[in-house]
Design an enzyme around this catalytic site. Structure first.
Site, mmCIF file in Angstrom:
data_model
loop_
_atom_site.group_PDB
_atom_site.id
_atom_site.type_symbol
_atom_site.label_atom_id
_atom_site.label_comp_id
_atom_site.label_asym_id
_atom_site.label_seq_id
_atom_site.Cartn_x
_atom_site.Cartn_y
_atom_site.Cartn_z
ATOM 1 N N HIS A 165 -1.525 1.431 -4.299
ATOM 2 C CA HIS A 165 -1.956 2.818 -4.075
ATOM 3 C C HIS A 165 -1.121 3.822 -4.863
ATOM 4 O O HIS A 165 -1.190 5.017 -4.611
ATOM 5 C CB HIS A 165 -1.885 3.157 -2.584
ATOM 6 C CG HIS A 165 -2.974 2.499 -1.772
ATOM 7 N ND1 HIS A 165 -2.977 2.449 -0.398
ATOM 8 C CD2 HIS A 165 -4.114 1.867 -2.162
ATOM 9 C CE1 HIS A 165 -4.066 1.813 0.034
ATOM 10 N NE2 HIS A 165 -4.760 1.439 -1.022
ATOM 11 N N GLY A 210 2.658 -4.444 9.057
ATOM 12 C CA GLY A 210 2.730 -2.993 9.199
ATOM 13 C C GLY A 210 1.562 -2.235 8.610
ATOM 14 O O GLY A 210 1.737 -1.147 8.077
ATOM 15 N N GLN A 257 0.838 -1.195 0.000
ATOM 16 C CA GLN A 257 0.000 0.000 0.000
ATOM 17 C C GLN A 257 0.877 1.250 0.000
ATOM 18 O O GLN A 257 0.371 2.361 -0.126
ATOM 19 C CB GLN A 257 -0.877 0.024 1.260
ATOM 20 C CG GLN A 257 -1.837 -1.136 1.358
ATOM 21 C CD GLN A 257 -2.464 -1.204 2.753
ATOM 22 O OE1 GLN A 257 -3.492 -0.602 3.018
ATOM 23 N NE2 GLN A 257 -1.843 -1.953 3.644
#
Ligand code: OAD
Length: 238
Positions: free
Chosen positions: A119, A185, A101
């Site tokens: 993203h 994470g 991401q």
């Protein structure tokens, strides 16, 4: 359950999908979004990370991503990025599919040969007139930075809230066919990425979560409550 290599049960037939979030780059010095002191504490999401914000004040949005891009010059991959790159090299891209991401380039710089940046990427910008005109970009974008192919205005190559992340068909296909899914994470609050774990689980995959904030993450088969840069180098995942 805590990590257990035998229960993880990796075989020659196994296929892994790994999803990373901002926590993987935290030890490199890039602020996460939602931890204390994170990016969304000092910036309004609607202003800098939505199509409406860009229409309202393109200079503000462009400058926000210029700053994020400039930060990359002063940071380096950490042991988490390096361990994941080594794992992918060992297993090959077919058996170790990496989705991030993150919009930094630290997985790539660590040597991961396949990184699906769902993203978007800070080091790319794209044409407002033709979404296929995507160019590599370093430095400072301005309103005068025009598309080299058609001279139209450009925007950061970032997925904003309300937009669909890149390559979702490929991601779903990989999730449906994986035997092991690891998410590292990420606070798992932004969809569709937050739903990947459940898709992998419904495909029968074993699920491992690595996050120092064990309380904030949904349940998984295996949970390692440590920083990614400390946990990953010590783990035998395959
Ligand atoms: P968040 O900031 O929401 O979450 C970061 C997660 O990393 C938290 O769960 C922390 O506990 C964890 N963390 C912190 N330090 C860590 C470390 N050293 N090792 C491992 N984990 C650590 O970031 P994301 O979940 O990545 O999207 O956010 C998802 C999306 O929301 C981003 O891609 C961005 C943001 O809005 C867009 O801008 C489209």
């Amino acid at each position: 359950m805590n990590w257990n290599e035998q229960e993880w049960h990796w075989t020659n037939e196994s296929r892994m999908v790994i999803l990373t979030g901002a926590g993987v780059s935290a030890e490199s010095g890039i602020a996460t979004f939602r931890d204390s002191g994170g990016l969304w504490e000092n910036h309004r999401v609607q202003d800098v990370a939505t199509p409406e914000g860009f229409i309202q004040d393109p200079n503000l949005v462009i400058e926000f991503y210029n700053q994020r891009r400039a930060e990359l010059a002063g940071v380096n991959p950490n042991p988490a990025h390096l361990s994941l790159a080594a794992l992918q090299k060992k297993l090959g891209e077919e058996r170790c599919f990496l989705i991030t991401q993150n919009i930094d380039d630290l997985h790539q710089r660590a040597g991961s040969s396949q990184v699906l940046a769902m993203h978007g990427e800070l080091k790319k910008i794209r044409c407002l007139n033709n979404k296929n005109h995507v160019i590599d970009f370093e430095g400072k974008q301005t309103r005068d930075t025009l598309c080299p192919e058609c001279s139209s205005l450009m925007r950061p190559h970032i997925v904003w809230f309300g937009e669909t992340p890149f390559e979702m068909d490929l991601i779903f296909e990989r999730l449906r066919n994986c035997t092991h899914f690891i998410y590292i994470g990420t606070s798992s609050v932004v969809y569709p990425a937050a739903g990947f774990r459940d898709i992998a689980r419904s495909s029968g995959a074993k699920i491992l979560c690595i996050n120092p904030d064990g309380s904030g993450v949904p349940s998984s088969d295996f949970l390692i409550v440590e920083k990614a840069g400390e946990a990953l180098p010590a783990l035998k995942l395959a």
